[in-house]
Design an enzyme around this catalytic site. Structure first.
Site, PDB file in Angstrom:
ATOM      1  N   GLU A 287     -11.459   2.828 -26.852  1.00 24.24           N
ATOM      2  CA  GLU A 287     -11.781   3.040 -25.447  1.00 24.24           C
ATOM      3  C   GLU A 287     -11.886   1.719 -24.687  1.00 24.24           C
ATOM      4  OE1 GLU A 287     -14.088   6.757 -23.932  1.00 24.24           O
ATOM      5  OE2 GLU A 287     -15.561   5.147 -24.132  1.00 24.24           O
ATOM      6  N   HIS A 308      -5.169   7.881 -52.267  1.00 18.44           N
ATOM      7  CA  HIS A 308      -4.383   8.985 -52.811  1.00 18.44           C
ATOM      8  C   HIS A 308      -3.808   9.862 -51.704  1.00 18.44           C
ATOM      9  CE1 HIS A 308      -5.707   8.248 -57.009  1.00 18.44           C
ATOM     10  NE2 HIS A 308      -6.722   7.676 -56.376  1.00 18.44           N
ATOM     11  N   LYS A 422     -10.117  15.308 -17.705  1.00 17.71           N
ATOM     12  CA  LYS A 422     -11.181  16.010 -16.996  1.00 17.71           C
ATOM     13  C   LYS A 422     -10.660  16.620 -15.699  1.00 17.71           C
ATOM     14  CE  LYS A 422     -14.931  13.055 -18.727  1.00 17.71           C
ATOM     15  NZ  LYS A 422     -16.030  12.137 -18.356  1.00 17.71           N
TER      16      LYS A 422
END
Length: 445
Positions: A287, A308, A422
């Site tokens: 961010e 793995h 948003k």
């Protein structure tokens, strides 16, 4: 013993001239952070926060936390992004690995998390778990209107008030919010909730050492005085542009690698307790740095588990990555590998060794293999996983992030891209005030 950093396994991938050239830039970036002269300088309250946090505030937080602990079997911490990841990282790192399987009890409640997603099944399951239990809430939001935590708080507050009554519920809710403004501040004042302040000049992803992180950590029963002391010591260690400033070294090194084509950083740990430290780190750096079509992409793996799954890609995939390994010097417990008379698993050559010795050889062997495979490695060593050293580690990453952002040429303290989803979500939900956006977005669908 302090945190240490090693860049030995970087030097074969960049030239001495590249390393020398970035040092003055990094020192200038550090001065920009210290002097508050760069972009986003109104969000630099975290830089001196550890030394500004006095024992009186820590004692007040502990008293409020003890109040919840004395009433509750479970406490739900409601927040999103930095309003939950820091606390989650510290609590998970310090907790017994399987403590989640043990029931909470009055005096030792479970700290649960909500408001970091919009999962209907998640909230349903959480409500079912809380039925019949004595629980409390820590709600964290500057505004009180951020969608994800606001939904969770509305639902869980209603459940709590129905269970114990409005007045008793108010005694089990702590609000961490703005000092004067916002919906949550008004509600907390009207209802009489205990409150702590999120300072205006501290952004969410830098807030773990404020009440945002300290209250949940204290409710979980951990030593917030030691956590802050570790951060204070790291604040002093990383203040000046000296060769011993490990935040300066880390920021400079990762940016040299970025400029040489290494665009993805993988944070690696070999201690399962540090999984959520990596999740917190990903938000902090992602961010802060991902702007203006630039920035190092933050990823993380838990080894040896992920050797793995991701190990093949890291060893032989596209050579645009580097690794930062968090190495823990000392573990908390002793587990020795026994001898087996049949030796069917062919492990008797390890008999008598501590499991952590095997783990450290896996770490060393992997670092050597990855370096041989073309992956630069930075190594950060912490003495052990405890409150003091976590405080050091968290502040170290924060300070390096500020320096690194300025080296990248971005504002490390804003997040304009977060607002895009948003606006679309509000338009799609027909939120009042978004009528034009609603019309426009529906025309696209």
């Amino acid at each position: 013993m302090p945190l240490t950093i090693s860049t030995t396994d970087v030097k074969q991938f960049v030239t001495p001239a590249q390393l020398d050239a970035i040092v003055p830039e990094a020192e200038a970036a550090l001065r920009t952070v210290n002097d508050g002269t760069g972009a986003g300088n109104d969000f630099l309250g975290w830089t001196d926060l550890p030394t500004r946090t006095d024992d009186a505030l820590l004692d007040e937080i502990k008293e409020a936390a003890d109040g919840l602990r004395s009433r509750c079997e479970a406490v739900v911490c409601i927040g999103i992004g930095g309003s939950y990841l820091g606390a989650k990282a510290v609590i998970e790192a310090l907790s017994d690995t399987f403590s989640a399987l043990e029931p909470g009890r009055i005096g030792a409640p479970k700290v649960l998390f909500a408001g970091h997603n919009i999962g209907e099944d998640y909230l349903y399951d959480l409500q079912k778990y809380l039925e019949g239990k004595q629980f409390g809430i820590i709600v964290i939001s500057k505004s009180g209107t951020t969608t994800e935590p606001a939904i969770a708080f509305r639902i869980l507050r209603e459940q709590l008030e129905k269970a114990v009554g409005r007045q008793a519920a108010a005694e089990r809710i702590i609000a961490i919010t703005d000092a004067h403004r916002g919906a949550l501040r008004k509600l907390a004042t009207d209802e009489g909730y205990k409150t702590f302040v999120i300072e205006d000049n501290v952004g969410g992803r830098f807030s773990v050492l404020t009440p945002v992180g300290l209250v949940p950590v204290a409710v979980a029963g951990f030593d917030i005085h030691a956590l802050v002391k570790g951060a204070r010591d790291m604040q002093r260690q990383t203040a000046d542009p000296t060769p011993d400033n490990i935040a300066l070294t880390y920021a400079a090194t990762r940016n040299v690698l970025y400029r040489s084509g290494k665009h993805t950083e993988i944070l690696v740990n070999y201690n399962p307790r540090l999984h959520f430290v990596a999740e917190w780190w990903k938000q902090l750096y992602g961010e802060s740095e991902g702007k203006n079509n630039r920035g190092i992409f933050p990823a993380a793996v838990d080894n040896s588990t992920d050797l793995h799954s991701m190990g093949q890609w890291i060893q032989e995939g596209e050579r645009t990555i580097f690794e930062t390994v968090i190495s823990v010097d000392k573990v908390k417990h002793d587990v020795v590998i026994p001898t087996d008379s049949d030796n069917l698993d062919a492990l008797n050559y390890l008999a008598g060794k501590h499991v952590d010795e095997v783990n450290k050889m896996a770490e060393l062997g992997t670092r050597l293999a990855h370096v041989d495979g073309g992956v630069p490695n930075i190594r950060i060593t912490i003495p052990e996983v405890d409150e003091y050293n976590l405080g050091q580690l968290l502040y170290f990453f924060e300070k390096a992030c500020g320096i690194s952002g300025y080296l990248l040429g971005v504002n490390p303290f804003n997040q304009p891209g977060v607002e895009a989803y948003k606006r679309n979500m509000f338009a799609l939900l027909s939120k009042p005030g978004y009528e034009k956006e609603t019309e426009a977005i529906r025309a696209r669908l």
